[in-house]
Write an enzyme that holds these catalytic residues in place. Structure first.
Site, short mmCIF file in Angstrom:
data_model
loop_
_atom_site.label_atom_id
_atom_site.label_comp_id
_atom_site.label_asym_id
_atom_site.label_seq_id
_atom_site.Cartn_x
_atom_site.Cartn_y
_atom_site.Cartn_z
N GLY A 30 14.82 -0.85 20.94
CA GLY A 30 15.09 0.45 20.31
C GLY A 30 16.56 0.68 20.05
N HIS A 36 19.25 -4.77 13.73
CA HIS A 36 17.79 -4.81 13.89
C HIS A 36 17.10 -4.74 12.53
CE1 HIS A 36 18.89 -2.81 17.84
NE2 HIS A 36 18.19 -3.85 18.26
N GLN A 152 19.81 -16.37 24.33
CA GLN A 152 18.44 -15.81 24.33
C GLN A 152 17.57 -16.56 23.31
OE1 GLN A 152 17.31 -11.50 24.49
NE2 GLN A 152 17.08 -11.70 22.30
N ARG A 186 24.92 -1.36 22.46
CA ARG A 186 25.93 -1.02 23.46
C ARG A 186 27.20 -0.45 22.85
NH1 ARG A 186 25.19 -3.82 28.52
NH2 ARG A 186 23.17 -4.85 28.41
O1 PAF Z 1 17.17 -8.82 22.23
C1 PAF Z 1 16.55 -7.85 22.71
O2 PAF Z 1 16.61 -6.73 22.22
C2 PAF Z 1 15.69 -8.05 23.95
O3 PAF Z 1 16.25 -8.99 24.80
C3 PAF Z 1 14.23 -8.44 23.61
C4 PAF Z 1 14.17 -9.79 22.90
C5 PAF Z 1 13.60 -7.36 22.75
C6 PAF Z 1 13.41 -8.57 24.90
O4 PAF Z 1 13.38 -7.39 25.61
#
Ligand code: PAF
Length: 280
Positions: A30, A36, A152, A186
């Protein structure tokens, strides 16, 4: 746009969407920003149905106050997703995702515990576990992540490969503000003074990239990053790592091929990360 709050509702919604064609999933926590939305735009281009999940995952936060302070604004997020043309949002409560007595975790045992994983112990285990759950609930054909979270992305690619998960992982370039700062939820928590100096992360990466493209060794580029960030007293460098983009092994010396540079720094207690991939 359908808002699904339970696993059952999400599954039924995806079942119906499947009649349109392929499904893309954009997992988020969110507080959606243009970064995003670039993932969402890519998913909309490549799929006939798009689902965005909004779930602030408690298991990937080490510090409880970081979890508590994580920005949340569901109404603003819904408005952005609806305007973009997303078909459904998955907005589960914690107990929908982590059921009572839940004891299974997913961990890439090597990748999760090096580099950024040393700064945030347990973080990538939490990410791998929640992404597995989201993939199992939604069952998308494609899943979308930003390149900014470089490690990630590597963790998720490795997990999908090792566990034979039937999904294609797509990555999307880092979206930046006009002064070069990588967009992140952030950033909203930075003081004006820290926000003003935070683009030093990108500047350090640009200087390092130019040096590497000019033939410099990795150690020289690492020194350039350290001195660029040290010149900014409000930035507290936490880590600089150079990795082979294919294996994620530490990269050193002269290289040929693609490497990733990952940096992280604290700005008044807020940890920001950035990355660059360099090929030569
Ligand atoms: O990158 C993110 O926002 C989070 O690490 C994710 C991949 C949604 C997992 O909670």
């Amino acid at each position: 746009m359908k808002i699904c709050r339970t696993v059952e509702d999400m599954r039924a919604t995806v079942h119906a969407l499947r009649t349109k064609g392929e499904i893309g999933l954009v997992p988020t926590m969110g507080a959606l920003h243009a970064g995003h939305m670039s993932l969402v735009a890519q998913a909309l281009k490549e799929n006939q149905g798009v689902v965005t999940s909004i779930f602030v995952n408690p298991t990937q936060f080490g510090d409880p106050s970081d979890l508590e302070k994580y920005p949340r604004d569901d109404d603003a997020d819904f408005a952005k997703l609806e305007a973009a043309g997303v078909d459904a949002v998955f907005l589960p409560s914690v107990d929908q995702v982590y059921t009572d007595g839940d004891e299974t975790i997913v961990e890439t045992t090597g990748l999760a515990n090096v580099f950024h994983g040393l700064v945030r112990p347990g973080h990538f285990r939490g990410v791998a576990t929640v992404v597995t759950k989201l993939l199992n609930i939604v069952g998308p054909d494609q899943v979308y992540f930003g390149q900014k979270d470089y490690q990630q992305l590597a963790v998720i690619r490795r997990m999908v490969q090792d566990l034979h998960m039937p999904v294609v992982v797509r990555d999307v370039p880092t979206a930046r503000d006009t002064d070069g700062l990588a967009l992140s939820s952030r950033n909203a928590r930075l003081t004006p003074e820290h926000r003003a100096v935070a683009p030093v992360l990108n500047r350090a990466l640009v200087v390092a990239e130019e040096a590497l493209q000019g033939g410099a060794a990795i150690e020289y580029a690492a020194d350039l990053i350290k001195s660029t960030i040290a010149a900014e007293p409000l930035a507290d460098l936490q880590a600089v790592d150079f990795v082979d983009a294919a294996t994620f092994d530490q990269a050193t010396g002269d290289f040929c091929g693609a490497i990733g540079i990952m940096i992280s720094a604290l700005f008044g207690g807020i940890l920001l990360i950035d990355q660059r991939e360099v090929t030569r």
